[in-house]
Design a protein around this motif. Structure first.
Motif, PDB file in Angstrom:
ATOM      1  N   GLU A 276       0.830  -1.207   0.000  1.00 19.18           N
ATOM      2  CA  GLU A 276       0.000   0.000   0.000  1.00 19.18           C
ATOM      3  C   GLU A 276       0.867   1.261   0.000  1.00 19.18           C
ATOM      4  OE1 GLU A 276      -2.316  -3.396   1.462  1.00 19.18           O
ATOM      5  OE2 GLU A 276      -0.342  -2.555   1.947  1.00 19.18           O
ATOM      6  N   LEU A 277       1.946   1.249   0.775  1.00 23.76           N
ATOM      7  CA  LEU A 277       2.831   2.417   0.814  1.00 23.76           C
ATOM      8  C   LEU A 277       3.571   2.582  -0.510  1.00 23.76           C
ATOM      9  CD1 LEU A 277       4.324   2.168   4.416  1.00 23.76           C
ATOM     10  CD2 LEU A 277       2.403   3.537   3.605  1.00 23.76           C
ATOM     11  N   ASN A 278       3.967   1.479  -1.137  1.00 23.28           N
ATOM     12  CA  ASN A 278       4.612   1.574  -2.451  1.00 23.28           C
ATOM     13  C   ASN A 278       3.650   2.151  -3.488  1.00 23.28           C
ATOM     14  OD1 ASN A 278       7.090   0.521  -1.587  1.00 23.28           O
ATOM     15  ND2 ASN A 278       6.426  -1.585  -1.918  1.00 23.28           N
ATOM     16  N   THR A 279       2.378   1.741  -3.420  1.00 19.32           N
ATOM     17  CA  THR A 279       1.370   2.299  -4.332  1.00 19.32           C
ATOM     18  C   THR A 279       1.191   3.788  -4.090  1.00 19.32           C
ATOM     19  OG1 THR A 279       0.228   0.167  -4.382  1.00 19.32           O
ATOM     20  CG2 THR A 279      -1.011   2.097  -5.118  1.00 19.32           C
ATOM     21  N   LEU A 280       1.140   4.179  -2.820  1.00 18.16           N
ATOM     22  CA  LEU A 280       1.003   5.602  -2.481  1.00 18.16           C
ATOM     23  C   LEU A 280       2.207   6.399  -2.975  1.00 18.16           C
ATOM     24  CD1 LEU A 280      -0.602   7.804  -1.080  1.00 18.16           C
ATOM     25  CD2 LEU A 280       0.520   7.179   1.076  1.00 18.16           C
ATOM     26  N   ALA A 281       3.414   5.836  -2.814  1.00 19.65           N
ATOM     27  CA  ALA A 281       4.615   6.519  -3.294  1.00 19.65           C
ATOM     28  C   ALA A 281       4.576   6.697  -4.815  1.00 19.65           C
ATOM     29  CB  ALA A 281       5.865   5.732  -2.887  1.00 19.65           C
ATOM     30  N   THR A 282       4.104   5.678  -5.524  1.00 20.35           N
ATOM     31  CA  THR A 282       3.975   5.785  -6.983  1.00 20.35           C
ATOM     32  C   THR A 282       2.986   6.867  -7.368  1.00 20.35           C
ATOM     33  OG1 THR A 282       4.497   3.433  -7.208  1.00 20.35           O
ATOM     34  CG2 THR A 282       3.446   4.498  -9.093  1.00 20.35           C
ATOM     35  N   LEU A 283       1.865   6.933  -6.649  1.00 21.13           N
ATOM     36  CA  LEU A 283       0.866   7.982  -6.924  1.00 21.13           C
ATOM     37  C   LEU A 283       1.453   9.374  -6.678  1.00 21.13           C
ATOM     38  CD1 LEU A 283      -2.348   6.395  -5.354  1.00 21.13           C
ATOM     39  CD2 LEU A 283      -1.822   6.674  -7.785  1.00 21.13           C
ATOM     40  N   ILE A 284       2.195   9.517  -5.573  1.00 17.69           N
ATOM     41  CA  ILE A 284       2.820  10.810  -5.271  1.00 17.69           C
ATOM     42  C   ILE A 284       3.811  11.186  -6.361  1.00 17.69           C
ATOM     43  CG2 ILE A 284       4.373  11.992  -3.664  1.00 17.69           C
ATOM     44  CD1 ILE A 284       3.066  10.375  -1.411  1.00 17.69           C
ATOM     45  N   GLN A 285       4.641  10.229  -6.752  1.00 16.26           N
ATOM     46  CA  GLN A 285       5.649  10.509  -7.771  1.00 16.26           C
ATOM     47  C   GLN A 285       5.006  10.855  -9.112  1.00 16.26           C
ATOM     48  OE1 GLN A 285       8.357   7.263  -8.699  1.00 16.26           O
ATOM     49  NE2 GLN A 285      10.065   8.679  -8.854  1.00 16.26           N
TER      50      GLN A 285
ATOM     51  N   LEU B 188       3.477  14.404  -8.868  1.00 17.86           N
ATOM     52  CA  LEU B 188       4.500  15.453  -8.916  1.00 17.86           C
ATOM     53  C   LEU B 188       5.166  15.513 -10.289  1.00 17.86           C
ATOM     54  CD1 LEU B 188       6.147  15.093  -5.404  1.00 17.86           C
ATOM     55  CD2 LEU B 188       4.513  16.806  -6.184  1.00 17.86           C
ATOM     56  N   ASN B 189       5.276  14.358 -10.967  1.00 19.21           N
ATOM     57  CA  ASN B 189       5.818  14.378 -12.330  1.00 19.21           C
ATOM     58  C   ASN B 189       4.912  15.168 -13.261  1.00 19.21           C
ATOM     59  OD1 ASN B 189       8.330  13.037 -12.376  1.00 19.21           O
ATOM     60  ND2 ASN B 189       7.332  11.054 -12.176  1.00 19.21           N
ATOM     61  N   LEU B 190       3.596  15.006 -13.102  1.00 17.04           N
ATOM     62  CA  LEU B 190       2.660  15.783 -13.917  1.00 17.04           C
ATOM     63  C   LEU B 190       2.804  17.276 -13.640  1.00 17.04           C
ATOM     64  CD1 LEU B 190      -0.561  13.569 -13.695  1.00 17.04           C
ATOM     65  CD2 LEU B 190       0.966  13.840 -15.650  1.00 17.04           C
ATOM     66  N   VAL B 191       2.955  17.615 -12.354  1.00 14.89           N
ATOM     67  CA  VAL B 191       3.146  19.028 -12.000  1.00 14.89           C
ATOM     68  C   VAL B 191       4.453  19.559 -12.589  1.00 14.89           C
ATOM     69  CG1 VAL B 191       3.489  20.623 -10.075  1.00 14.89           C
ATOM     70  CG2 VAL B 191       1.769  18.823  -9.907  1.00 14.89           C
ATOM     71  N   GLN B 192       5.518  18.732 -12.478  1.00 20.33           N
ATOM     72  CA  GLN B 192       6.813  19.155 -13.014  1.00 20.33           C
ATOM     73  C   GLN B 192       6.759  19.338 -14.528  1.00 20.33           C
ATOM     74  OE1 GLN B 192       9.425  20.080 -11.341  1.00 20.33           O
ATOM     75  NE2 GLN B 192      10.739  20.408 -13.122  1.00 20.33           N
ATOM     76  N   GLU B 193       6.072  18.409 -15.202  1.00 25.87           N
ATOM     77  CA  GLU B 193       5.924  18.545 -16.656  1.00 25.87           C
ATOM     78  C   GLU B 193       5.143  19.800 -17.012  1.00 25.87           C
ATOM     79  OE1 GLU B 193       4.119  14.961 -17.935  1.00 25.87           O
ATOM     80  OE2 GLU B 193       5.887  13.698 -17.539  1.00 25.87           O
ATOM     81  N   GLY B 194       4.128  20.108 -16.219  1.00 30.53           N
ATOM     82  CA  GLY B 194       3.380  21.339 -16.456  1.00 30.53           C
ATOM     83  C   GLY B 194       4.244  22.574 -16.284  1.00 30.53           C
ATOM     84  N   LEU B 195       5.093  22.564 -15.240  1.00 28.47           N
ATOM     85  CA  LEU B 195       5.999  23.698 -15.027  1.00 28.47           C
ATOM     86  C   LEU B 195       7.002  23.831 -16.180  1.00 28.47           C
ATOM     87  CD1 LEU B 195       6.755  23.344 -11.207  1.00 28.47           C
ATOM     88  CD2 LEU B 195       5.372  25.103 -12.308  1.00 28.47           C
ATOM     89  N   GLU B 196       7.512  22.686 -16.618  1.00 32.62           N
ATOM     90  CA  GLU B 196       8.464  22.737 -17.730  1.00 32.62           C
ATOM     91  C   GLU B 196       7.800  23.246 -19.006  1.00 32.62           C
ATOM     92  OE1 GLU B 196      10.027  18.828 -18.029  1.00 32.62           O
ATOM     93  OE2 GLU B 196      11.317  19.018 -16.240  1.00 32.62           O
TER      94      GLU B 196
END
Length: 416
Positions: free
Chosen positions: A200-209, A212-220
């Motif tokens: 469950e924690l690994n799934t949550l970490a994947t969701l967080i990553q 944040l990748n989507l946010v980072q791509e938006g910023l870029e």
């Protein structure tokens, strides 16, 4: 100030309360079953004793400590003193316990039960226990209730220790996940997430990553949009400023020229709007297509050369433009951005020499050549942000794009 609940403390308190409640309930059941077991043993012994023969009114019998009587008046006085009402229900044990049963044996106990034996005779079977039992009967150092209490406390302590260890086992990877999420940066987002032991924690970490990748791509994309916008809007802004200054100098003395200047300013402002729309479209990576219309490439090239001619002021550069009327169905602003960047790069990075622009049907060839070596060394400056945007556009629209570097300059060909 609002007190925020801690999930860990809340879970710990809830589970500890549940564990203590269960231990207390089962301890109470143990005590209850202990009493019921003693009562059942007394009842069975009384039923067996009621089978004795020779019991008559006024003549009770004493059997292994039990008094068996056929009438209530024959029951021992100490029993009637503490249980004054004779039992009326069959096989229901009436009792009176004197003293506490939790700290040790009670001071006295009185029992009586109404029984019908196998011969159909009514019998009052009674027994009393007064004073402490003999030492050979009580060999334990602690009473049964002290044992239950010790087991109860031991169970609570054991449950608490196990619960704390479990909480630490769960809390440790959760805290690790928290620290990892707080330390994420643009560079660490590209790395794989560490293992947090639980699925469950690994799934949550994947969701967080992923989030944040989507946010980072938006910023870029926003940063790319700002860079491209600042680069592409320079030309229409320069056209507007140049023609505004020219319009101020002319005043109202030459209406025809003033009207032509106003039209150029209007075209530059429309170009700025189209540029903004196109850059926004690219930054969103939209799957929808831009509106297309027929474009006369020859006319468009002549117009762009005229708009960008200010880049050649003070330079010894000759321009050769060869075009022919040919209309192609294209996204106008995309085509305009591509040609503007190529022509601008050719004009900006040619100090002494010539720029040749050739258009044959839907193919445009732009070549710049510098006549001195120093200019040739600076020609690489033309392949920066403008050509980066050009390459993205031609790839997005599926146009054919070729670029070749030569000793004195560059040759670029686009087939729309």
């Amino acid at each position: 100030m609002k007190i925020r609940l801690s999930l860990r403390l809340y879970f710990l308190a809830a589970m500890l309360l549940l564990g203590v409640s269960l231990v207390m309930v089962f301890s109470g059941l143990t005590a209850s079953y202990y009493f019921k077991g003693m009562d059942k043993a007394m009842r069975l012994a009384a039923i067996d004793t009621a089978e004795v023969e020779g019991v008559r009114q006024g003549l009770p019998k004493l059997v292994i400590g039990f008094t068996v009587a056929s009438d209530w008046q024959d029951v021992p006085e100490d029993i009637k003193e503490h249980i004054p009402t004779p039992p009326t229900e069959l096989y229901v044990l009436e009792k009176h316990i004197k003293g506490s049963v939790f700290s040790g044996p009670p001071e006295a106990g009185y029992f009586v039960m109404l029984v019908i034996n196998s011969r159909g005779e009514r019998r009052f079977v009674s027994r009393s226990f007064v004073g402490a039992p003999p030492d050979f009967v009580i060999k334990e150092d602690f009473s049964h209730f002290f044992r239950i209490l010790i087991f109860c406390i031991s169970g609570i302590v054991t449950f608490s220790v196990v619960l704390i260890l479990m909480m630490r086992s769960v809390a440790s990877p959760v805290e690790k996940l928290r620290d990892w999420a707080k330390s994420l940066s643009a560079d660490s987002l590209k790395q794989a997430a560490p293992d947090f032991r639980y699925n469950e924690l690994n799934t949550l970490a994947t969701l967080i990553q992923n989030s944040l990748n989507l946010v980072q791509e938006g910023l870029e994309r926003e940063q790319v949009f700002l860079r491209h916008a600042s680069h592409e809007l320079r030309t229409p802004i320069a056209v507007i400023r140049t023609n505004t200054e020219l319009l101020k100098k002319l005043g109202t003395s030459n209406p025809d020229k003033s009207q032509a200047i106003v039209e150029r300013i209007e075209r530059a402002s429309l170009t700025m709007g189209h540029l903004t729309d196109t850059l926004l479209w690219m930054s969103r990576e939209s799957t929808s297509s831009l509106p297309a219309e027929y474009v006369d490439l020859g006319v468009l090239l002549e117009e762009l050369v005229d708009e960008l001619h200010y880049l050649l002021q003070g330079k010894s550069v000759s321009i050769e433009v060869e075009t022919s009327p040919h209309s192609v169905l294209l996204p106008v602003i995309g085509c305009r951005i591509v040609l503007t960047n190529l022509i601008r790069n050719a004009f900006q990075h040619t100090q002494h020499g010539r720029v040749v622009i050739t258009q044959v049907e839907n193919t445009v060839l732009i070549q710049n050549s510098n006549s001195d070596s120093q200019s040739g060394e600076t020609s690489d400056l033309g392949f920066g942000l403008g050509l980066d945007l050009t390459e993205k556009l031609v790839k997005r629209f599926g146009w054919q794009y070729e670029h070749r570097k030569e000793v004195t300059g560059h040759v670029v060909k686009v087939r729309f």
